[in-house]
Structure formats: C-alpha cells, structure tokens
Scaffold this active site. Sequence first.
Site, short mmCIF file in Angstrom:
data_model
loop_
_atom_site.label_atom_id
_atom_site.label_comp_id
_atom_site.label_asym_id
_atom_site.label_seq_id
_atom_site.Cartn_x
_atom_site.Cartn_y
_atom_site.Cartn_z
N ASP A 57 -12.56 6.25 21.03
CA ASP A 57 -11.06 5.98 21.85
C ASP A 57 -10.24 6.05 21.05
O ASP A 57 -10.17 4.57 20.84
CB ASP A 57 -11.37 5.91 23.09
CG ASP A 57 -9.70 5.15 23.89
OD1 ASP A 57 -8.90 6.05 23.06
OD2 ASP A 57 -9.91 4.75 25.42
N TRP A 114 -11.14 -1.44 28.18
CA TRP A 114 -10.56 0.35 28.27
C TRP A 114 -12.31 0.26 27.88
O TRP A 114 -12.90 1.95 28.28
CB TRP A 114 -10.01 0.83 26.81
CG TRP A 114 -8.62 0.72 27.40
CD1 TRP A 114 -7.71 -0.09 26.76
CD2 TRP A 114 -7.67 1.46 28.47
NE1 TRP A 114 -6.09 0.03 27.08
CE2 TRP A 114 -6.48 0.72 28.12
CE3 TRP A 114 -7.89 1.89 29.38
CZ2 TRP A 114 -5.75 0.85 29.33
CZ3 TRP A 114 -6.72 2.35 30.79
CH2 TRP A 114 -5.85 1.49 30.46
N LYS A 130 0.68 5.69 23.06
CA LYS A 130 0.95 4.17 22.24
C LYS A 130 1.67 5.04 21.01
O LYS A 130 2.41 4.72 20.24
CB LYS A 130 -0.66 4.14 22.20
CG LYS A 130 -0.82 3.23 23.39
CD LYS A 130 -1.30 3.72 24.06
CE LYS A 130 -1.73 2.74 25.65
NZ LYS A 130 -2.89 3.58 26.40
C1 LIG Z 1 -3.43 2.95 27.44
C2 LIG Z 1 -5.01 3.37 26.62
C3 LIG Z 1 -5.91 4.27 27.57
C4 LIG Z 1 -5.65 4.93 28.91
O1 LIG Z 1 -4.42 6.11 28.62
P1 LIG Z 1 -4.24 7.18 29.50
O2 LIG Z 1 -3.50 8.03 29.20
O3 LIG Z 1 -3.56 5.98 30.23
O4 LIG Z 1 -5.65 7.83 30.61
C5 LIG Z 1 -6.93 4.14 26.98
N1 LIG Z 1 -7.70 3.65 26.21
C6 LIG Z 1 -6.99 2.61 25.50
C7 LIG Z 1 -7.54 2.28 24.24
C8 LIG Z 1 -5.61 3.07 25.54
O5 LIG Z 1 -4.68 1.97 24.77
#
Ligand SMILES: *Cc1c(COP(=O)(O)O)cnc(C)c1O
Length: 362
Positions: free
Chosen positions: A173, A104, A197
């Site tokens: 993030d 990511w 998540k």
């Molecule tokens: C799943 C995830 C993403 C992507 O998220 P989307 O909502 O599908 O764009 C980005 N960063 C992390 C750490 C993730 O686990």
Amino acid sequence: MKENRIYNFNPGPAALPLPVLEEIQESFLNFAGSGMSITEVSHRSKGFDDVINDAVARTKRLLNLGDSHHVLFLQGGASTQFCMIPMNLLPEGQSADYVNTGTWSTKAIKEIQIQGKNVNVVASSEDKNFSYIPENIAFNSDAAYVHITSNNTIKGTQWAEFPDTGDVPIMADMSSDIMSRPFDASRFGMIYAGAQKNIGPSGVCMVIIRDDMLARVPENIPTMLKYTTHVNKNSMFNTPPCFAIYTVQLVLKWLEETVGGLDKMAEINDKKADLIYGFLDASDFYRATAAEGSRSKMNVTFRLPDEDLEKQFIQAAMENGLGGLKGHRSVGGCRASVYNAVGLDAVEALVDFMKTFEKKNG
Ligand SMILES: *Cc1c(COP(=O)(O)O)cnc(C)c1O
C-alpha cells in the site's frame, strides 16, 4: 485567485501542483478541442482513451516498468484493495504475511480475517504506538505474499528500504508515498495507492499488478472485484472516474516534464525532510514522534509541550496561511504532510512560522 492560496499541509485529499490546477482550469470548458469539458466527454472517446493510455505509459516510464506489469485505475479507494488482494491473490488453504505498521495496515489485516483466510502478522510496531518500522523480520517462505504499508500516513513512519522477501511476492500500500522516490517496482507483485495523497484527487486508486499474479484470480468472485476484469478492459469495464484519471495524468506529466523524474523528486523531498527534521531535532519545544531511521518524508508528525499549545499552534498557523497541520484524530498532536506538490518554499515558511511561535510561547 492564485494569490489567496495557502500553504497546504493536508494529509489527503492534499495539495496538487499549481501548474496542474492551472492546466485543468485552462482546459476545463474545452478539453482537447472537443468543445466539451473532461467531465462531459465519453469514456469511450478517443480523447479519453489518450488520457488513460498516457497515464499508464507515464506510470510505467516513471517506475521503469515494462509489459510484465499492468497499471489500473480503480474506484473504491485504497480501502477496497484491502479486501480485493486476499480475494484475488490469496489462494484457498494458503496464508499471507502482513507487517502491521499502523492504522492502515491494521485495516488491511482485518479484511483478510473477515474473509476467513489465513494471515500471519509477522511483525508489528504496535508495542511502541507504531512509531517505528520493524527490522529483521522472519517471513514465511511458503506465504502466498507479503503485504506492507510503505508509508504510514497517520503515524509518520516510512520504510527507508523494502524488505527482501525472496521468492514470495511483495504487495504494498503506497497510498501516501508513491512517486515520491525511485525504487525497484518490478519486484513487487502489486502496488496500490489512493490517488488523493500524492498523485491526484480522490476518487481513483492506482493499482499496479504484475502479470503472473493474474493466474491466481479465482472465477467465483464478483466481476467488478476481479483484477482480470479491469486488466482486460484497460480500467474501462464500467465508467471510470474520468476527471480523477485526467488529473492523475497531468500530475504524472508534471513529474516527468517539470520536475524531471523520481530521482529529482526524491532530491527535493530529501531537502524538505532534512529541513524540517533538522529543525525539530534542534528544538526543545517541538518533538518529532517517529523513531529516527523510520521517519516519513511525506508525513512529519510532531508534538508541542502540551495539547493546549498544540491547539493554539494549529490555529495560529492557519491564520498565517499554513493549513492542515492537525494530527490525525486517533493520535492527536501535529502533522505536516509534505507530499510531492508541497514545495521547499512551503516547508521553509512552516519552519519560519514554527520559530516565531516558539519565541512567543516557548
Ligand atoms: C489514506 C490511506 C488509505 C485509505 O485510502 P482510501 O482511498 O480513502 O480508501 C489507505 N492506506 C494509506 C496508507 C492511506 O494513507
């Protein structure tokens, strides 16, 4: 039927707290006395206004944030934030520091490069297949911001503590560990998390942005991609994902009122992590892949002696009511995602199953 529900270790979309699902079910045909479902009401109604305002207020309470931060609910997932951050918050001619801790982070870095802006990858754990979190990083004091990925969903690593970046704002993030533990959110310039998540269903991304960051937003970017647009309209410049936001609100309510806040949540998550990593470390059959000290309490990645056994393990687990244990396709192996909604009972059931499987196959 409640009785038919499995132990869900999916990485995302992932398990939601059962009381939240039940409340959705109960309210579904008649939301807040409206005679309509939450999926049928106007986003301009008082009913929905109450939902989004409550979600914002709960987020701020859980993270001890005041008026200096704005909480937004945006579409396009965490992935859209990868491009919105540099577009909005990285002024021309300046550069940003990024720490590359996995898939990511790598994607976030690529989105700056596409815009032709300057990025310094100040640390990376790629040399060891992203199995650890780098330490003693030399950040640039003139960087516009520092970007990290707090929990690496795919590689199974997590920042135990956040780095000191001095006066340079830190952006994170937190898609896969937001609300899993208390931390000092006030010092972050921006935090974002795809809800699917740890805090809700897919379709909405929580964005928390500090007020002083908004002065950086340039005029000449598309309206929908400007943070100021969404701050000024309380995330309702256009039609928001009402159902997803409603679910997030209920998850936050569960966190505050049923769990008892982030300290309590962290205690439970620590117990879960101690149980599973303790078991993995004591075993000669299973092996945790993340370095000690960098291990994620949300995504536990592990291997079995060979890929054939891993396949059998995932299959047999499913047959025993334990789902979602396959590692990400880019890394293979196994992964148990034990987000907030996955209780200690689920982890106990998993460890029991792992013991039985080892006895049969070890
Ligand atoms: C799943 C995830 C993403 C992507 O998220 P989307 O909502 O599908 O764009 C980005 N960063 C992390 C750490 C993730 O686990």
